[in-house]
Enzyme design. Structure first.
Site, PDB file in Angstrom:
ATOM      1  N   THR A   1      -5.321  -1.937  -2.430  1.00 24.79           N
ATOM      2  CA  THR A   1      -4.219  -1.288  -3.132  1.00 24.79           C
ATOM      3  C   THR A   1      -4.417  -1.448  -4.635  1.00 24.79           C
ATOM      4  O   THR A   1      -3.674  -0.887  -5.416  1.00 24.79           O
ATOM      5  CB  THR A   1      -2.868  -1.935  -2.751  1.00 24.79           C
ATOM      6  OG1 THR A   1      -3.009  -3.353  -2.828  1.00 24.79           O
ATOM      7  CG2 THR A   1      -2.445  -1.542  -1.352  1.00 24.79           C
TER       8      THR A   1
ATOM      9  N   ARG B   1       3.837   6.244   6.155  1.00 25.47           N
ATOM     10  CA  ARG B   1       4.456   5.097   6.824  1.00 25.47           C
ATOM     11  C   ARG B   1       5.980   5.204   6.763  1.00 25.47           C
ATOM     12  O   ARG B   1       6.665   4.951   7.761  1.00 25.47           O
ATOM     13  CB  ARG B   1       4.002   3.799   6.163  1.00 25.47           C
ATOM     14  CG  ARG B   1       4.825   2.580   6.632  1.00 25.47           C
ATOM     15  CD  ARG B   1       4.312   1.271   6.082  1.00 25.47           C
ATOM     16  NE  ARG B   1       3.011   0.964   6.657  1.00 25.47           N
ATOM     17  CZ  ARG B   1       2.019   0.397   5.993  1.00 25.47           C
ATOM     18  NH1 ARG B   1       2.181   0.097   4.718  1.00 25.47           N
ATOM     19  NH2 ARG B   1       0.880   0.154   6.588  1.00 25.47           N
TER      20      ARG B   1
ATOM     21  N   LYS C   1      -5.119   3.998   4.526  1.00 24.85           N
ATOM     22  CA  LYS C   1      -6.409   3.337   4.328  1.00 24.85           C
ATOM     23  C   LYS C   1      -6.936   2.719   5.624  1.00 24.85           C
ATOM     24  O   LYS C   1      -8.085   2.929   5.994  1.00 24.85           O
ATOM     25  CB  LYS C   1      -6.293   2.248   3.239  1.00 24.85           C
ATOM     26  CG  LYS C   1      -5.923   2.811   1.881  1.00 24.85           C
ATOM     27  CD  LYS C   1      -5.833   1.729   0.827  1.00 24.85           C
ATOM     28  CE  LYS C   1      -4.731   0.718   1.092  1.00 24.85           C
ATOM     29  NZ  LYS C   1      -3.369   1.311   1.125  1.00 24.85           N
ATOM     30  N   THR C   2      -6.076   1.962   6.305  1.00 23.89           N
ATOM     31  CA  THR C   2      -6.502   1.341   7.561  1.00 23.89           C
ATOM     32  C   THR C   2      -6.849   2.423   8.582  1.00 23.89           C
ATOM     33  O   THR C   2      -7.833   2.326   9.320  1.00 23.89           O
ATOM     34  CB  THR C   2      -5.383   0.427   8.106  1.00 23.89           C
ATOM     35  OG1 THR C   2      -5.146  -0.605   7.150  1.00 23.89           O
ATOM     36  CG2 THR C   2      -5.755  -0.191   9.433  1.00 23.89           C
TER      37      THR C   2
ATOM     38  N   ASP D   1      -9.912  -5.499   4.808  1.00 19.27           N
ATOM     39  CA  ASP D   1      -8.663  -5.049   4.200  1.00 19.27           C
ATOM     40  C   ASP D   1      -8.369  -5.940   2.995  1.00 19.27           C
ATOM     41  O   ASP D   1      -8.824  -7.090   2.958  1.00 19.27           O
ATOM     42  CB  ASP D   1      -7.541  -5.187   5.244  1.00 19.27           C
ATOM     43  CG  ASP D   1      -6.440  -4.181   5.003  1.00 19.27           C
ATOM     44  OD1 ASP D   1      -6.491  -3.443   3.999  1.00 19.27           O
ATOM     45  OD2 ASP D   1      -5.512  -4.126   5.835  1.00 19.27           O
TER      46      ASP D   1
HETATM   47  N1  ATP Z   1      -2.941  11.244   6.925  1.00 19.50           N
HETATM   48  C1  ATP Z   1      -2.180  10.754   7.896  1.00 19.50           C
HETATM   49  N2  ATP Z   1      -1.839  11.498   8.946  1.00 19.50           N
HETATM   50  C2  ATP Z   1      -1.045  11.012   9.894  1.00 19.50           C
HETATM   51  N3  ATP Z   1      -0.534   9.766   9.908  1.00 19.50           N
HETATM   52  C3  ATP Z   1      -0.844   8.967   8.879  1.00 19.50           C
HETATM   53  C4  ATP Z   1      -1.680   9.421   7.830  1.00 19.50           C
HETATM   54  N4  ATP Z   1      -1.821   8.420   6.951  1.00 19.50           N
HETATM   55  C5  ATP Z   1      -1.118   7.388   7.416  1.00 19.50           C
HETATM   56  N5  ATP Z   1      -0.516   7.710   8.578  1.00 19.50           N
HETATM   57  C6  ATP Z   1       0.359   6.844   9.359  1.00 19.50           C
HETATM   58  O1  ATP Z   1       1.014   5.952   8.460  1.00 19.50           O
HETATM   59  C7  ATP Z   1       0.961   4.618   8.952  1.00 19.50           C
HETATM   60  C8  ATP Z   1       0.400   3.724   7.870  1.00 19.50           C
HETATM   61  O2  ATP Z   1      -0.938   4.031   7.617  1.00 19.50           O
HETATM   62  P1  ATP Z   1      -2.027   2.894   7.306  1.00 19.50           P
HETATM   63  O3  ATP Z   1      -1.724   1.672   8.082  1.00 19.50           O
HETATM   64  O4  ATP Z   1      -3.371   3.494   7.482  1.00 19.50           O
HETATM   65  O5  ATP Z   1      -1.728   2.647   5.761  1.00 19.50           O
HETATM   66  P2  ATP Z   1      -2.500   1.681   4.743  1.00 19.50           P
HETATM   67  O6  ATP Z   1      -2.914   2.545   3.585  1.00 19.50           O
HETATM   68  O7  ATP Z   1      -3.567   0.944   5.440  1.00 19.50           O
HETATM   69  O8  ATP Z   1      -1.343   0.706   4.270  1.00 19.50           O
HETATM   70  P3  ATP Z   1      -1.464  -0.842   3.750  1.00 19.50           P
HETATM   71  O9  ATP Z   1      -1.920  -0.763   2.319  1.00 19.50           O
HETATM   72  O10 ATP Z   1      -0.066  -1.370   3.854  1.00 19.50           O
HETATM   73  O11 ATP Z   1      -2.420  -1.545   4.650  1.00 19.50           O
HETATM   74  C9  ATP Z   1       0.132   4.645  10.218  1.00 19.50           C
HETATM   75  O12 ATP Z   1       0.981   4.506  11.316  1.00 19.50           O
HETATM   76  C10 ATP Z   1      -0.495   6.012  10.285  1.00 19.50           C
HETATM   77  O13 ATP Z   1      -0.353   6.513  11.587  1.00 19.50           O
HETATM   78 MG    MG Z   2      -3.776  -1.062   5.849  1.00 24.74          MG
END
Ligand code: ATP
Ligand code: MG
Length: 358
Positions: A160, A219, A66-67, A111
């Protein structure tokens, strides 16, 4: 529980390591084909109109991107990114300060938007729709609201828990991207990309082995890759192959399906101590030596999703896969399958299981 290798969350240090691996554009973003296509349409259309994009919401479990996507929205639009989060906005004034300092076209990333305070939420509705905030001056009967025009900005929200967002807020997003767990093949692609960024040699079998244990979550895949790399450097040949992956993840007690020690302890207690259940959450937690809340929020969601644990109004039960995964034969009277899968399972968080009586 931050030491847990398969946790979906990430602490500060980990987030720093992650930012090095974050894809910067949609073309680098692996998987989530549907969301990617929908989002690229939204962004391309906005670019063609030379206008800020509609507001965008990303929803899905932790660690799925998401981030990353929020940052991609800004970079695809060639716009600066401003970041804040629901918990940081506890008063309408906090939000007013952020909003009034935005520039035209800027992307504001909020976020955990579901954790914003209610009065701020209401201010956000108006800001999203009319690009205006009403600043209240004075108190009581003499208070007046002075409207303040805002530049056109794009709000990107992440949550989430989309279900916790009030409908008026949800409705004001022009597009919602629902992120889903990744397939093992997609995780292999994530791992390949990360390995090349980290300068790690990764074989196809090594990637498959790690991908299969990553719980559908990039992750976790990236985190396991770093641990296997350590093993390969210290005890192996430096190459992340199947052997290194298996040996390293054995050290960290992450099994072939991505279950760790706590997950297995829960299943083990359920099958060996309680004959497959039903058993109440608190009893189960006592047996594995954990808080009920830890078992419920840390171990169970994945186990339920994998069909390794059932939640019923009478307690937790083992499913056919549970026995198979532990290499056990279910006793004849073990609760199995459909009869126990009540519709309540659709919303496990809402089920408050009873301790079995007698
Ligand atoms: N589609 C993708 N391709 C490559 N790497 C990814 C992908 N999605 C996530 N990642 C990697 O996974 C890690 C976590 O992703 P991210 O921080 O965007 O998750 P999030 O959904 O924001 O989690 P949270 O809910 O904990 O904030 C990052 O380091 C990112 O590089
Ligand atoms: Mg995030």
């Amino acid at each position: 529980m931050s030491e847990r290798l398969v946790t979906t969350g990430a602490d500060e240090r980990e987030r720093a390591a992650e930012s090095a691996l974050r894809p910067h554009g949609l073309d680098e973003f692996v998987g989530q084909k549907v969301v990617r296509e929908q989002l690229s349409l939204v962004l391309d259309a906005a670019k063609a109109r030379q206008a800020p994009s509609d507001h965008v919401l990303f929803s899905g479990p932790p660690g799925l991107g998401k981030t990353t996507l929020a940052m991609i929205v800004a970079s695809e639009m060639g716009a600066p990114l401003r970041q804040s989060s629901g918990p940081a906005i506890q008063h309408a004034g906090d939000l007013a300060a952020v909003l009034s300092s935005l520039d035209e076209g800027e992307v504001l990333f909020l976020d955990e938007i579901h954790r914003m305070a209610r009065p701020a939420e209401e201010m956000l509705y108006i800001a999203m729709e009319d690009f205006r905030v009403d600043v209240v001056v004075g108190k009581g009967a003499g208070a007046t609201a002075i409207p303040l025009e805002l530049p056109k900005f794009t709000l990107v929200g992440a949550t989430t828990r989309a279900g916790l967002l009030p409908a008026p807020l949800r409705d004001r997003f022009g597009f919602t991207g629902y992120l889903d767990f990744y397939t093992p093949e997609e995780l292999v692609q994530v791992l390949r990309r990360s390995a090349s960024l980290l300068g790690v040699q990764l074989t196809a079998e090594g990637a498959a082995e790690i991908g299969g244990r990553s719980r559908g979550t990039p992750r976790i895949a990236n985190r396991l890759l770093r641990r296997v790399r350590d093993w390969a450097q210290v005890r192996g040949s430096g190459i992340v192959d199947r052997n290194a992956a298996r040996a390293a993840l054995e050290v960290y007690e992450v099994d072939e399906r991505g279950l760790d020690r706590l997950d297995r302890a829960v299943l083990d207690a359920l099958c060996r101590r309680f004959g497959g259940g039903p058993v109440g959450l608190s009893t189960l937690a006592v047996v594995v030596g954990e808080e009920a809340e830890t078992v419920e929020t840390v171990a169970e969601p994945f186990l339920v999703r994998e069909g390794l644990l059932g939640r019923t109004p009478r307690g937790r039960i083992a499913l056919p896969d549970t026995w198979a995964h532990l290499g056990l034969t279910p006793p004849r009277d073990a609760p199995v399958g459909a009869a126990w899968q009540l519709p309540l399972d659709a919303d496990p968080a809402g089920v408050e299981p009873q301790e079995p009586t007698g």
